[in-house]
Design an enzyme around this catalytic site. Structure first.
Site, PDB file in Angstrom:
ATOM      1  N   GLU A   1      62.567 -37.635  -9.047  1.00  0.00           N
ATOM      2  CA  GLU A   1      61.410 -37.632  -8.146  1.00  0.00           C
ATOM      3  C   GLU A   1      61.787 -37.064  -6.780  1.00  0.00           C
ATOM      4  O   GLU A   1      61.021 -36.321  -6.157  1.00  0.00           O
ATOM      5  CB  GLU A   1      60.864 -39.051  -7.976  1.00  0.00           C
ATOM      6  CG  GLU A   1      60.351 -39.677  -9.260  1.00  0.00           C
ATOM      7  CD  GLU A   1      61.433 -40.409 -10.051  1.00  0.00           C
ATOM      8  OE1 GLU A   1      62.618 -40.028  -9.962  1.00  0.00           O
ATOM      9  OE2 GLU A   1      61.076 -41.365 -10.752  1.00  0.00           O
TER      10      GLU A   1
ATOM     11  N   CYS B   1      62.157 -45.478  -8.976  1.00  0.00           N
ATOM     12  CA  CYS B   1      62.922 -46.502  -8.255  1.00  0.00           C
ATOM     13  C   CYS B   1      62.338 -46.677  -6.852  1.00  0.00           C
ATOM     14  O   CYS B   1      61.522 -45.869  -6.387  1.00  0.00           O
ATOM     15  CB  CYS B   1      64.397 -46.112  -8.187  1.00  0.00           C
ATOM     16  SG  CYS B   1      64.772 -44.824  -6.991  1.00  0.00           S
TER      17      CYS B   1
ATOM     18  N   CYS C   1      62.694 -43.737  -4.405  1.00  0.00           N
ATOM     19  CA  CYS C   1      61.791 -42.621  -4.713  1.00  0.00           C
ATOM     20  C   CYS C   1      60.357 -42.957  -4.328  1.00  0.00           C
ATOM     21  O   CYS C   1      59.611 -42.080  -3.875  1.00  0.00           O
ATOM     22  CB  CYS C   1      61.882 -42.259  -6.193  1.00  0.00           C
ATOM     23  SG  CYS C   1      63.419 -41.396  -6.584  1.00  0.00           S
TER      24      CYS C   1
HETATM   25  N1  THU Z   1      66.615 -42.036 -12.107  1.00  0.00           N
HETATM   26  C1  THU Z   1      65.655 -41.153 -11.744  1.00  0.00           C
HETATM   27  O1  THU Z   1      65.839 -39.931 -11.827  1.00  0.00           O
HETATM   28  N2  THU Z   1      64.496 -41.650 -11.256  1.00  0.00           N
HETATM   29  C2  THU Z   1      64.234 -42.970 -11.060  1.00  0.00           C
HETATM   30  O2  THU Z   1      63.248 -43.315 -10.452  1.00  0.00           O
HETATM   31  C3  THU Z   1      65.155 -43.959 -11.611  1.00  0.00           C
HETATM   32  C4  THU Z   1      66.489 -43.466 -12.030  1.00  0.00           C
HETATM   33  C5  THU Z   1      67.890 -41.510 -12.591  1.00  0.00           C
HETATM   34  C6  THU Z   1      69.053 -41.757 -11.663  1.00  0.00           C
HETATM   35  C7  THU Z   1      70.210 -41.677 -12.622  1.00  0.00           C
HETATM   36  O3  THU Z   1      70.598 -40.322 -12.759  1.00  0.00           O
HETATM   37  C8  THU Z   1      69.646 -42.162 -13.938  1.00  0.00           C
HETATM   38  O4  THU Z   1      68.225 -42.090 -13.810  1.00  0.00           O
HETATM   39  C9  THU Z   1      70.041 -43.574 -14.292  1.00  0.00           C
HETATM   40  O5  THU Z   1      69.756 -44.465 -13.282  1.00  0.00           O
END
Ligand code: THU
Length: 157
Positions: A74, A112, A115
């Site tokens: 994101e 998360c 983000c």
């Molecule tokens: N991740 C994302 O790309 N977006 C999120 O909102 C949550 C987590 C990614 C970060 C990491 O590369 C992987 O997912 C595991 O946490």
């Protein structure tokens, strides 16, 4: 004392219930998962942002051997979108993820906290709600705005 109600209402949709524009955006987020660089978690996330200039900008999570140096899909997408098209405003966002088995997560994956905060910046700039589509294998959650994902958000100082 009074209570403040911070209810989040999310629509859960079958794929066939999406509009053509929504389907395109979800497809872009799914395609972006293919460009994820996730050798450490093997969790591949894609994000797609529809902009007011008609462009769809995609991003994926980019991990790093120094773990905290990596970034989520994101934030890859929103920072790229705003650096590439600073005049454009965000209209809608879609997010999809594939788990360690390589399959799209059965239930939608939500962004998360960091983000959510990053995306909120661009909703504030847009001056209107930016809907978020969270795509799972079997259904899509339609969240009405970024702000609704981040109650009591920090937006000014
Ligand atoms: N991740 C994302 O790309 N977006 C999120 O909102 C949550 C987590 C990614 C970060 C990491 O590369 C992987 O997912 C595991 O946490």
């Amino acid at each position: 004392m009074k209570e403040i109600d911070l209810t989040l209402r999310v629509e859960s949709l079958a794929y066939g219930e999406l509009s053509a524009d929504e389907s395109r955006l979800v497809e872009a987020a799914c395609a972006a998962t293919e460009r994820s660089y996730a050798p450490y978690s093997r969790f591949c996330v894609g994000a797609a942002i529809r902009l007011s200039n008609g462009e769809i900008v995609e991003g994926s999570n980019q991990e790093n051997v120094a773990y905290p140096s990596g970034t989520c899909a994101e934030r890859s997408a929103c920072f790229y979108a705003h650096s590439r098209y600073p005049e454009a405003r965000f209209e809608s966002i879609a997010i999809a993820a594939r788990g360690t088995d390589g399959e799209f997560t059965p239930l939608p994956t939500a962004p998360c906290g960091a983000c959510r905060q990053a995306l909120l910046e661009y909703e504030v700039l847009a001056g209107k709600d930016v809907p978020v589509l969270l795509a799972g294998r079997d259904c899509v959650y339609r969240v009405p705005s970024v702000r609704s994902l981040l109650p009591l958000a920090f937006t000014e100082f």
